[in-house]
Scaffold this motif. Sequence first.
Motif, PDB file in Angstrom:
ATOM      1  N   SER A 272      -3.258   2.168   5.924  1.00 11.13           N
ATOM      2  CA  SER A 272      -2.121   1.628   5.178  1.00 11.13           C
ATOM      3  C   SER A 272      -2.599   1.378   3.748  1.00 11.13           C
ATOM      4  O   SER A 272      -3.800   1.203   3.505  1.00 11.13           O
ATOM      5  N   ILE A 273      -1.659   1.352   2.811  1.00 10.55           N
ATOM      6  CA  ILE A 273      -2.065   1.295   1.403  1.00 10.55           C
ATOM      7  C   ILE A 273      -2.657  -0.078   1.050  1.00 10.55           C
ATOM      8  O   ILE A 273      -2.138  -1.111   1.456  1.00 10.55           O
ATOM      9  N   SER A 274      -3.775  -0.058   0.335  1.00  8.34           N
ATOM     10  CA  SER A 274      -4.459  -1.298  -0.031  1.00  8.34           C
ATOM     11  C   SER A 274      -4.793  -1.236  -1.527  1.00  8.34           C
ATOM     12  O   SER A 274      -5.411  -0.274  -1.980  1.00  8.34           O
ATOM     13  N   ILE A 275      -4.356  -2.235  -2.291  1.00  5.33           N
ATOM     14  CA  ILE A 275      -4.508  -2.179  -3.757  1.00  5.33           C
ATOM     15  C   ILE A 275      -5.281  -3.398  -4.249  1.00  5.33           C
ATOM     16  O   ILE A 275      -5.005  -4.525  -3.837  1.00  5.33           O
ATOM     17  N   ASP A 276      -6.260  -3.175  -5.139  1.00  3.68           N
ATOM     18  CA  ASP A 276      -6.981  -4.293  -5.761  1.00  3.68           C
ATOM     19  C   ASP A 276      -6.110  -4.827  -6.902  1.00  3.68           C
ATOM     20  O   ASP A 276      -5.885  -4.107  -7.873  1.00  3.68           O
ATOM     21  N   PRO A 277      -5.609  -6.071  -6.799  1.00 10.87           N
ATOM     22  CA  PRO A 277      -4.720  -6.570  -7.866  1.00 10.87           C
ATOM     23  C   PRO A 277      -5.406  -6.594  -9.235  1.00 10.87           C
ATOM     24  O   PRO A 277      -4.736  -6.535 -10.265  1.00 10.87           O
ATOM     25  N   LYS A 278      -6.751  -6.631  -9.244  1.00  7.89           N
ATOM     26  CA  LYS A 278      -7.458  -6.623 -10.536  1.00  7.89           C
ATOM     27  C   LYS A 278      -7.718  -5.195 -11.025  1.00  7.89           C
ATOM     28  O   LYS A 278      -8.284  -5.010 -12.105  1.00  7.89           O
ATOM     29  N   GLY A 279      -7.343  -4.197 -10.231  1.00  7.00           N
ATOM     30  CA  GLY A 279      -7.453  -2.795 -10.667  1.00  7.00           C
ATOM     31  C   GLY A 279      -8.870  -2.282 -10.803  1.00  7.00           C
ATOM     32  O   GLY A 279      -9.090  -1.236 -11.421  1.00  7.00           O
ATOM     33  N   ARG A 280      -9.851  -2.941 -10.180  1.00  8.10           N
ATOM     34  CA  ARG A 280     -11.246  -2.520 -10.371  1.00  8.10           C
ATOM     35  C   ARG A 280     -11.601  -1.280  -9.561  1.00  8.10           C
ATOM     36  O   ARG A 280     -12.513  -0.547  -9.906  1.00  8.10           O
ATOM     37  N   VAL A 281     -10.904  -1.085  -8.419  1.00  6.10           N
ATOM     38  CA  VAL A 281     -11.106   0.159  -7.655  1.00  6.10           C
ATOM     39  C   VAL A 281      -9.764   0.888  -7.589  1.00  6.10           C
ATOM     40  O   VAL A 281      -8.709   0.265  -7.688  1.00  6.10           O
ATOM     41  N   HIS A 282      -9.804   2.225  -7.461  1.00  8.24           N
ATOM     42  CA  HIS A 282      -8.570   3.011  -7.460  1.00  8.24           C
ATOM     43  C   HIS A 282      -7.999   3.124  -6.052  1.00  8.24           C
ATOM     44  O   HIS A 282      -8.752   3.191  -5.082  1.00  8.24           O
ATOM     45  N   THR A 283      -6.672   3.216  -5.974  1.00  6.65           N
ATOM     46  CA  THR A 283      -6.011   3.516  -4.706  1.00  6.65           C
ATOM     47  C   THR A 283      -5.284   4.845  -4.872  1.00  6.65           C
ATOM     48  O   THR A 283      -4.516   5.006  -5.829  1.00  6.65           O
ATOM     49  N   CYS A 284      -5.542   5.776  -3.983  1.00 12.35           N
ATOM     50  CA  CYS A 284      -4.939   7.117  -4.074  1.00 12.35           C
ATOM     51  C   CYS A 284      -4.466   7.564  -2.692  1.00 12.35           C
ATOM     52  O   CYS A 284      -4.907   7.024  -1.679  1.00 12.35           O
TER      53      CYS A 284
END
Length: 507
Positions: A272-284
């Motif tokens: 399932s989609i997992s996003i770092d709110p600080k944007g330090r790692v990418h989600t694709c």
Amino acid sequence: MAYVIGVDCGTSGTKTVLFDEKGTVISSVTIEYPMYQPKNGYAEQDPADWANAMINTIKAVMTKSGVNKEDVAGVGISGQMHGLVMLDKDNNVLRKSIIWCDQRTAAEVEEMNEKLGREKLIKITANPALTGWTAAKILWVKNNEPDIYEKCRHILLPKDYLRFILTGEYATEVSDASGMQLLDVPNRCWSKEVCDTLGIDMSMLGKVYESCEVTGKVTKKMAELTGLKEGTIVVGGAGDNAAAAIGTGVAEDGKAFTTIGTSGVVFAHTSSISIDPKGRVHTCCAAVPNAWHVMGVTQGAGLSLKWFRDNFCNAEKETAKCMGVDEYYLMDKEAEKVPVGANRLLYLPYLMGERTPHLDPDARGVFFGLSAMHTKRDMLRAVMEGVSYSLRDCVEVFREMDINVSDMMACGGGGSSPLWRSMLADLYNCPVKTASSKEGPALGVALLAATGAGIYSSVPEACKAVVKTDKVQQPEAERAPEYEKYYKLYTEIYPALKAEFAKLAKM
Ligand SMILES: Nc1ncnc2c1ncn2[C@@H]1O[C@H](COP(=O)(O)OP(=O)(O)O)[C@@H](O)[C@H]1O
Ligand SMILES: O=C(CO)[C@@H](O)[C@H](O)COP(=O)(O)O
């Protein structure tokens, strides 16, 4: 027996591998090409070099192997992500490709944040605006080279340009398209809202497929040039990291890999989609339908070692040539002679700015603690350790996000080094394994081609049938605490220099 071909358009070269349907390498050929750095922070490559390398490597594997072209069931293409290829109405390439590690787009990142807002960008594209990603590069050309932008009719990623050459189709697939920052990543389609707000005409973007879907067929002209059969299917393929995931069997939750290529990546599959709110790692989007991945990126991983080799290791190059061994192998042997901590020397691998965890295009490389007692050998070890510390930074973010990365594979050119793998095992404090096939991305896209051709019923099934674990490097109880001390100091150096990096960039 059926055969499949994987083409991997990397930064250092394009490698084409012909596999049988069980994943055995039948023939493999690589052609290298240059990266151009016209200014500090700029990085470009010539798409014609990629195209020639693809055509000649396919031709070479077909000739060398003697495999009948009728038996090649399909082709998959993998490639360096984020690069911008612009074509005019007659399909001429309009300028050199601005590639993934180019850092010229700080103003365009600000423009994207102003126009769309950071939160909306993260919600739709799953990532904050990033200097290396394609959307910022498109805006840079629009703002700085309006005559070129005016003529542009088609925008393609590096591997999708190769697909165009091979099949005549303007197309992409979800994993690589995620790195353009124009894709609605949760819904796996172009975002009209993002394109319209940024003033990018959606008709310039290719059709989006899933990675194992058939996107086109080899044309008559390309069949003549490559030795393939006209009509051979070409599947979506994948961005190099999503492709390496398939080639190392990272296609289910709990599995992860680290690659040390030109860049360094720590990658984990998520259903399932997992996003770092600080944007330090990418989600694709993953190359597996209905799945995603997260990845942390070190801009200058293998690049750091290559930079060190090219500038300081001419003697080793000569010795390696005389001995008939790989020059990196000799460099590894030298670095092995130095103790953990490189005699109190640390290296920050930010030669091309840094993504995870700093997201700072202005950051630059540092040797910290240099003394008159240090030798080239110490500096070499410090480079390899510094890259490993920066990959540990990626793992720290994953742990913070509750993503399990303890089932860890290693791949890429640097992943073939036992010394580098032992550093990773000690710093991650978990075993680091390799796959029995060393062909990560090329095998990954070949398996996507095998799935598209109907040899396997799904991508995870192809992984289970083909990918096998080889060596396992365990963490060492004595070394790990030593590395921990140096890693802690490493994490303190960037914050102390952040403001100075910004000043230097303005000079
Ligand atoms: N034996 C080795 N030991 C350590 N590093 C190596 C070795 N072989 C290759 N490398 C590293 O791997 C990098 C190339 O990796 P590769 O996966 O081919 O890159 P790319 O995908 O960018 O083309 C080199 O720049 C070098 O730093
Ligand atoms: O920018 C990224 C991933 O976001 C890089 O991983 C590129 O995709 C280039 O990879 P290599 O040439 O190092 O394989």
